[in-house]
Scaffold this motif. Structure first.
Motif, mmCIF file in Angstrom:
data_model
loop_
_atom_site.group_PDB
_atom_site.id
_atom_site.type_symbol
_atom_site.label_atom_id
_atom_site.label_comp_id
_atom_site.label_asym_id
_atom_site.label_seq_id
_atom_site.Cartn_x
_atom_site.Cartn_y
_atom_site.Cartn_z
ATOM 1 N N GLU A 26 -8.377 1.846 -12.305
ATOM 2 C CA GLU A 26 -7.002 1.937 -11.820
ATOM 3 C C GLU A 26 -6.914 2.891 -10.641
ATOM 4 O O GLU A 26 -6.064 2.728 -9.760
ATOM 5 C CB GLU A 26 -6.092 2.392 -12.963
ATOM 6 C CG GLU A 26 -4.642 1.957 -12.827
ATOM 7 C CD GLU A 26 -3.817 2.926 -11.993
ATOM 8 O OE1 GLU A 26 -2.772 2.517 -11.470
ATOM 9 O OE2 GLU A 26 -4.231 4.085 -11.863
ATOM 10 N N ASN A 27 -7.811 3.886 -10.621
ATOM 11 C CA ASN A 27 -7.804 4.848 -9.524
ATOM 12 C C ASN A 27 -8.355 4.263 -8.230
ATOM 13 O O ASN A 27 -8.234 4.887 -7.175
ATOM 14 C CB ASN A 27 -8.610 6.090 -9.909
ATOM 15 C CG ASN A 27 -7.973 6.850 -11.057
ATOM 16 O OD1 ASN A 27 -6.793 6.690 -11.331
ATOM 17 N ND2 ASN A 27 -8.755 7.665 -11.742
ATOM 18 N N LEU A 28 -8.975 3.093 -8.318
ATOM 19 C CA LEU A 28 -9.428 2.434 -7.096
ATOM 20 C C LEU A 28 -8.251 2.059 -6.201
ATOM 21 O O LEU A 28 -8.423 1.855 -4.999
ATOM 22 C CB LEU A 28 -10.229 1.173 -7.443
ATOM 23 C CG LEU A 28 -11.602 1.380 -8.089
ATOM 24 C CD1 LEU A 28 -12.233 0.031 -8.411
ATOM 25 C CD2 LEU A 28 -12.519 2.183 -7.188
ATOM 26 N N ALA A 29 -7.065 1.975 -6.805
ATOM 27 C CA ALA A 29 -5.883 1.632 -6.018
ATOM 28 C C ALA A 29 -5.613 2.680 -4.945
ATOM 29 O O ALA A 29 -5.212 2.343 -3.823
ATOM 30 C CB ALA A 29 -4.667 1.486 -6.933
ATOM 31 N N SER A 30 -5.828 3.956 -5.284
ATOM 32 C CA SER A 30 -5.595 5.012 -4.298
ATOM 33 C C SER A 30 -6.590 4.912 -3.144
ATOM 34 O O SER A 30 -6.229 5.127 -1.981
ATOM 35 C CB SER A 30 -5.698 6.385 -4.968
ATOM 36 O OG SER A 30 -6.973 6.553 -5.574
ATOM 37 N N ALA A 70 0.828 -1.209 0.000
ATOM 38 C CA ALA A 70 0.000 0.000 0.000
ATOM 39 C C ALA A 70 0.861 1.257 0.000
ATOM 40 O O ALA A 70 0.528 2.249 -0.655
ATOM 41 C CB ALA A 70 -0.931 -0.007 1.214
ATOM 42 N N VAL A 71 1.982 1.213 0.719
ATOM 43 C CA VAL A 71 2.881 2.376 0.754
ATOM 44 C C VAL A 71 3.493 2.618 -0.619
ATOM 45 O O VAL A 71 3.524 3.757 -1.123
ATOM 46 C CB VAL A 71 3.983 2.165 1.814
ATOM 47 C CG1 VAL A 71 5.052 3.249 1.692
ATOM 48 C CG2 VAL A 71 3.381 2.179 3.212
ATOM 49 N N LEU A 72 3.973 1.552 -1.263
ATOM 50 C CA LEU A 72 4.600 1.695 -2.581
ATOM 51 C C LEU A 72 3.587 2.149 -3.632
ATOM 52 O O LEU A 72 3.854 3.060 -4.421
ATOM 53 C CB LEU A 72 5.233 0.365 -2.996
ATOM 54 C CG LEU A 72 6.423 -0.108 -2.152
ATOM 55 C CD1 LEU A 72 6.875 -1.490 -2.596
ATOM 56 C CD2 LEU A 72 7.570 0.889 -2.241
ATOM 57 N N LYS A 73 2.425 1.510 -3.629
ATOM 58 C CA LYS A 73 1.396 1.881 -4.605
ATOM 59 C C LYS A 73 0.858 3.272 -4.325
ATOM 60 O O LYS A 73 0.595 4.052 -5.254
ATOM 61 C CB LYS A 73 0.263 0.854 -4.556
ATOM 62 C CG LYS A 73 -0.830 1.080 -5.599
ATOM 63 C CD LYS A 73 -0.286 0.976 -7.006
ATOM 64 C CE LYS A 73 -1.399 1.147 -8.028
ATOM 65 N NZ LYS A 73 -0.896 1.144 -9.419
#
Length: 259
Positions: free
Chosen positions: A40-44, A11-14
């Motif tokens: 792809e923005n769901l990752a944030s 989570a920190v890297l992404k």
């Protein structure tokens, strides 16, 4: 403990990558990304949820931790759809789901909310229920009516049984019969439209994914010939696509020539 450490490190890297992409694109462009690339923005959101869970865990708020973690896990699995987009086998299907959710289902929910509020208030007045809790109870009864689960005796035993049953019949006709069938028809049209132009939409989404990946690269990586996925035609960039005819199309063409 090891699994938690791996998830937190990921989570920190992404999250750092998403923040860098947000800075390069601008927050508004990052949020208003068009098409199914928004997956792809769901990752944030997933990374933010993981950080919130860690904060709640440190503050020993286990009740809220479970609540946030439940929604975060759902967002994380939704992010998996982003990795199915580049494939011809699953890409058009994801596009279809996206269009149905944000076009057909969204319109249905807006119209249904208006009818739901209207019928709920009507039943709230007829049954002379008091307070906000009574109104929520009316909303619950109307929503269960949408699913076909309603207690007819509940409406007959009211102060105005004839009016209550009449409104119930109108609710069933308008919501269950009319709106639900309209939703199914709209989904059928969306399925037909997407299926008709599945290849074009799939290539479009692949181009958006390539552009999204490019936004996360440095200037030197973008200029590298290895990462070049486009051709320059009169100052405009075009996506390079290799089209390969499969056996089915060859068979169809052969039959057409024989006829």
């Amino acid at each position: 403990m090891t699994g938690q450490t791996i998830v937190l490190a990921g989570a920190v890297l992404k999250g750092a990558r998403e923040i860098g992409e947000m800075c390069s694109m601008g927050f508004r462009n990052y949020v208003n990304t068009a098409g199914t690339i928004f997956l792809e923005n769901l990752a944030s959101i997933f990374c933010l949820g993981i950080f919130v869970v860690q904060i709640l865990r440190l503050t020993k708020l286990s009740e809220y931790e479970s609540l946030v973690l439940a929604f975060t896990s759902l967002v994380g699995w939704g992010y998996i759809f982003f990795f199915t987009m580049p494939f011809r086998f699953t890409g058009p299907f994801v596009i279809m789901i996206y269009k149905m959710l944000f076009n057909d289902v969204l319109r249905f929910c807006i119209i249904h909310t208006i009818f739901l509020a209207g019928f709920s208030q009507a039943f709230f007045i007829l049954f002379n229920e008091n307070g906000f809790g009574g109104f929520l109870s009316s909303i619950k009864q109307c929503f269960l009516g949408l699913l076909g689960e309603f207690d007819l005796d509940y409406y007959i035993k009211g102060r105005h049984p004839l009016a209550s049953v009449t409104l119930l019949i109108c609710h069933i006709v308008v919501i269950t019969i009319l709106l639900l069938n309209l939703l199914i028809a709209m989904m059928g049209d969306t399925y037909a439209d997407v299926k008709k132009s599945a290849a074009k939409l799939w290539h479009l989404e692949r181009a958006r994914i390539a552009l999204e990946i490019e936004n996360g690269m440095s200037s030197s990586e973008r200029k590298s010939d290895v990462n070049k996925y486009w051709v320059d035609v009169k100052g405009e960039r075009y996506l390079q696509v290799e089209q390969v005819a499969d056996d089915r199309s060859n068979l169809k063409e052969g039959k057409a020539e024989d006829d």
